[in-house]
Design a protein around this motif. Structure first.
Motif, PDB file in Angstrom:
ATOM      1  N   LEU A  92       0.839  -1.199   0.000  1.00  0.00           N
ATOM      2  CA  LEU A  92       0.000   0.000   0.000  1.00  0.00           C
ATOM      3  C   LEU A  92       0.877   1.254   0.000  1.00  0.00           C
ATOM      4  N   MET A  93       1.974   1.208   0.748  1.00  0.00           N
ATOM      5  CA  MET A  93       2.882   2.351   0.781  1.00  0.00           C
ATOM      6  C   MET A  93       3.561   2.544  -0.573  1.00  0.00           C
ATOM      7  N   TYR A  94       3.862   1.438  -1.254  1.00  0.00           N
ATOM      8  CA  TYR A  94       4.450   1.578  -2.597  1.00  0.00           C
ATOM      9  C   TYR A  94       3.449   2.220  -3.549  1.00  0.00           C
ATOM     10  N   ALA A  95       2.204   1.765  -3.491  1.00  0.00           N
ATOM     11  CA  ALA A  95       1.172   2.324  -4.359  1.00  0.00           C
ATOM     12  C   ALA A  95       0.903   3.795  -4.031  1.00  0.00           C
ATOM     13  N   SER A  96       1.205   4.187  -2.783  1.00  0.00           N
ATOM     14  CA  SER A  96       0.937   5.560  -2.336  1.00  0.00           C
ATOM     15  C   SER A  96       2.226   6.380  -2.241  1.00  0.00           C
ATOM     16  N   ARG A  97       3.260   5.959  -2.935  1.00  0.00           N
ATOM     17  CA  ARG A  97       4.568   6.598  -2.801  1.00  0.00           C
ATOM     18  C   ARG A  97       4.554   8.069  -3.240  1.00  0.00           C
ATOM     19  N   LYS A  98       3.767   8.400  -4.248  1.00  0.00           N
ATOM     20  CA  LYS A  98       3.689   9.801  -4.678  1.00  0.00           C
ATOM     21  C   LYS A  98       3.016  10.650  -3.612  1.00  0.00           C
ATOM     22  N   GLN A  99       1.953  10.123  -3.034  1.00  0.00           N
ATOM     23  CA  GLN A  99       1.260  10.858  -1.973  1.00  0.00           C
ATOM     24  C   GLN A  99       2.159  11.046  -0.758  1.00  0.00           C
ATOM     25  N   VAL A 316       9.730   3.000   2.700  1.00  0.00           N
ATOM     26  CA  VAL A 316      10.193   3.439   1.376  1.00  0.00           C
ATOM     27  C   VAL A 316      10.959   2.334   0.642  1.00  0.00           C
ATOM     28  N   ILE A 317      12.051   1.855   1.244  1.00  0.00           N
ATOM     29  CA  ILE A 317      12.916   0.904   0.550  1.00  0.00           C
ATOM     30  C   ILE A 317      12.278  -0.477   0.441  1.00  0.00           C
ATOM     31  N   TYR A 318      11.806  -1.011   1.553  1.00  0.00           N
ATOM     32  CA  TYR A 318      11.209  -2.351   1.542  1.00  0.00           C
ATOM     33  C   TYR A 318      10.007  -2.461   0.614  1.00  0.00           C
ATOM     34  N   PRO A 319       9.099  -1.469   0.584  1.00  0.00           N
ATOM     35  CA  PRO A 319       7.986  -1.542  -0.369  1.00  0.00           C
ATOM     36  C   PRO A 319       8.455  -1.650  -1.817  1.00  0.00           C
ATOM     37  N   MET A 320       9.528  -0.938  -2.179  1.00  0.00           N
ATOM     38  CA  MET A 320      10.052  -1.033  -3.545  1.00  0.00           C
ATOM     39  C   MET A 320      10.632  -2.411  -3.803  1.00  0.00           C
ATOM     40  N   GLN A 321      11.357  -2.946  -2.822  1.00  0.00           N
ATOM     41  CA  GLN A 321      11.920  -4.286  -2.966  1.00  0.00           C
ATOM     42  C   GLN A 321      10.834  -5.339  -3.104  1.00  0.00           C
ATOM     43  N   LEU A 322       9.800  -5.220  -2.300  1.00  0.00           N
ATOM     44  CA  LEU A 322       8.701  -6.179  -2.334  1.00  0.00           C
ATOM     45  C   LEU A 322       7.949  -6.098  -3.661  1.00  0.00           C
ATOM     46  N   HIS A 323       7.753  -4.889  -4.156  1.00  0.00           N
ATOM     47  CA  HIS A 323       7.066  -4.719  -5.444  1.00  0.00           C
ATOM     48  C   HIS A 323       7.868  -5.357  -6.577  1.00  0.00           C
ATOM     49  N   LYS A 324       9.167  -5.123  -6.578  1.00  0.00           N
ATOM     50  CA  LYS A 324      10.016  -5.714  -7.619  1.00  0.00           C
ATOM     51  C   LYS A 324      10.006  -7.233  -7.531  1.00  0.00           C
ATOM     52  N   LYS A 325      10.007  -7.740  -6.309  1.00  0.00           N
ATOM     53  CA  LYS A 325       9.979  -9.197  -6.116  1.00  0.00           C
ATOM     54  C   LYS A 325       8.690  -9.805  -6.657  1.00  0.00           C
ATOM     55  N   GLN A 326       7.576  -9.187  -6.342  1.00  0.00           N
ATOM     56  CA  GLN A 326       6.284  -9.698  -6.826  1.00  0.00           C
ATOM     57  C   GLN A 326       6.168  -9.555  -8.335  1.00  0.00           C
ATOM     58  N   LEU A 327       6.713  -8.485  -8.871  1.00  0.00           N
ATOM     59  CA  LEU A 327       6.690  -8.272 -10.315  1.00  0.00           C
ATOM     60  C   LEU A 327       7.497  -9.349 -11.011  1.00  0.00           C
ATOM     61  N   ALA A 328       8.660  -9.695 -10.456  1.00  0.00           N
ATOM     62  CA  ALA A 328       9.490 -10.755 -11.031  1.00  0.00           C
ATOM     63  C   ALA A 328       8.788 -12.113 -10.977  1.00  0.00           C
ATOM     64  N   MET A 329       8.105 -12.364  -9.862  1.00  0.00           N
ATOM     65  CA  MET A 329       7.377 -13.632  -9.726  1.00  0.00           C
ATOM     66  C   MET A 329       6.237 -13.735 -10.738  1.00  0.00           C
ATOM     67  N   ASN A 330       5.549 -12.613 -10.983  1.00  0.00           N
ATOM     68  CA  ASN A 330       4.464 -12.603 -11.952  1.00  0.00           C
ATOM     69  C   ASN A 330       4.976 -12.843 -13.365  1.00  0.00           C
ATOM     70  N   ILE A 331       6.158 -12.284 -13.669  1.00  0.00           N
ATOM     71  CA  ILE A 331       6.742 -12.469 -14.996  1.00  0.00           C
ATOM     72  C   ILE A 331       7.127 -13.940 -15.207  1.00  0.00           C
ATOM     73  N   GLU A 332       7.677 -14.557 -14.152  1.00  0.00           N
ATOM     74  CA  GLU A 332       8.080 -15.966 -14.253  1.00  0.00           C
ATOM     75  C   GLU A 332       6.878 -16.870 -14.475  1.00  0.00           C
ATOM     76  N   GLU A 333       5.762 -16.519 -13.845  1.00  0.00           N
ATOM     77  CA  GLU A 333       4.554 -17.331 -14.003  1.00  0.00           C
ATOM     78  C   GLU A 333       3.953 -17.186 -15.390  1.00  0.00           C
TER      79      GLU A 333
END
Length: 333
Positions: A92-99, A316-333
């Motif tokens: 949620l914090m990653y999605a709200s990073r601009k705010q 800040v940092i962990y949300p970006m890491q988690l987003h990248k991790k989930q994005l990579a997992m989605n690409i692999e699937e």
């Protein structure tokens, strides 16, 4: 279809359903869910064609039993609370990073405004902080204990009062964001949340400049930021939550304005819930730790830097890491 024919056609299946409810198969939630769908279809048909019949009453009772069985046997998700802190809130914090960035900038600029205003107008500090506080602090400075304000009350009482106040401030900052939905003149901005951030920022800027004028900037910073690092950060995050909710009113996207508001409010409320523990820790530090002004500078810096690292990493940092991790997992699937 005549009622007698309807009953005759479906009675064997209904009897089977009753046996399932009292038998060992009742524990199978998937089978019960399928059964529930079939029964609701039968009940809907009966209500339409035989609204006042015993058949409709029977099906209504049977459907209610199935419904209760489903929810009685439904397995609650394990680790829901852990997943909230580990995944849901960071995403949620990653999605709200601009705010979050907007909230930080509003607050930072307000701090600068508060400090500059105090530098150019001797009355400004008293206007913002109040004559009572200024006089008390000046008296403490003369006594050689400029941070004596943190020693006035008992530790536990101070902790509870501060924590309650901080949580209230965060909720006010958040809720103000929703008020823009009924204030058309403030389009494009989460005006209420912005005002709350400005008030707190100006107050902090004036507060720090006051101690700078007295040659106590470093001493005051090393004291108040023991708890202030978490407290101020949480207020900025609360501002982020308010902007998320406020912007949802005016930028609904493909949703209706009301649906977008509901989604924004839910996201914002989850963020607010996420920072409540931070306010509790900040209140504990202010009530039990900050008062010990004689602590070594190294220990003060350790607390401040640890708090700052936690805020920056987790929000800040962990949300970006988690987003990248989930994005990579989605690409692999």
């Amino acid at each position: 279809m005549r009622e007698a024919s309807f009953v005759k056609q479906n009675t064997p299946r209904w009897q089977q359903f009753e046996e399932m409810l009292v038998g060992h198969q009742a524990g199978n939630p998937d089978q019960l869910a399928e059964l529930f769908v079939q029964l609701t279809d039968d009940l809907s048909y009966a209500r339409t064609h035989y609204p006042n019949s015993q058949t409709t009453l029977y099906l209504n009772n049977l459907t209610a039993k199935v419904h209760q069985s489903i929810y009685r046997n439904k397995k609650e998700e394990k680790g829901r609370l852990i997943r909230f802190w580990k995944e849901e809130l960071p995403l949620l914090m990653y999605a709200s990073r601009k705010q979050l960035l907007y909230s930080f900038l509003i607050f930072f600029i307000s701090v600068v405004i508060g400090a500059v205003s105090a530098a150019h107008d001797d009355r400004f500090v008293r206007l913002i902080l109040g004559d009572g506080y200024v006089e008390m602090t000046l008296d403490n400075i003369e006594k050689g204990d400029p941070m004596g304000v943190y020693k006035q009350e008992g530790e536990t009482l101070m902790f509870l009062a501060i924590t309650k106040n901080n949580i209230m401030v965060s909720f006010i900052t958040f809720v103000w964001g929703g008020f823009q939905g009924i204030m058309p003149m403030f389009l494009l901005l989460s005006f209420g949340t912005g005002i709350s951030l400005v008030n707190n920022g100006v107050m902090l800027g004036a507060f720090q400049y006051f101690f700078y004028q007295k040659g106590l900037l470093l001493e005051s910073a090393l004291t108040i930021w023991i708890h202030g690092t978490l407290e101020i950060s949480a207020i900025i995050i609360a501002g982020c939550a308010g902007i998320v909710m406020g912007n949802a009113v005016f930028f609904p996207g493909t949703y209706t304005r009301m649906e977008s508001f509901k989604r924004g409010a839910m996201t914002g409320m989850k963020i607010i819930i996420g920072i409540v523990p931070i306010f509790i820790v900040a209140g504990f530090l202010e009530g039990f730790v900050t008062r010990h002004t004689e602590m070594p500078i190294v220990l003060k810096l350790a607390i401040i830097l640890t708090s700052a690292f936690f805020i920056v990493y987790y929000f800040v940092i962990y949300p970006m890491q988690l987003h990248k991790k989930q994005l990579a997992m989605n690409i692999e699937e």
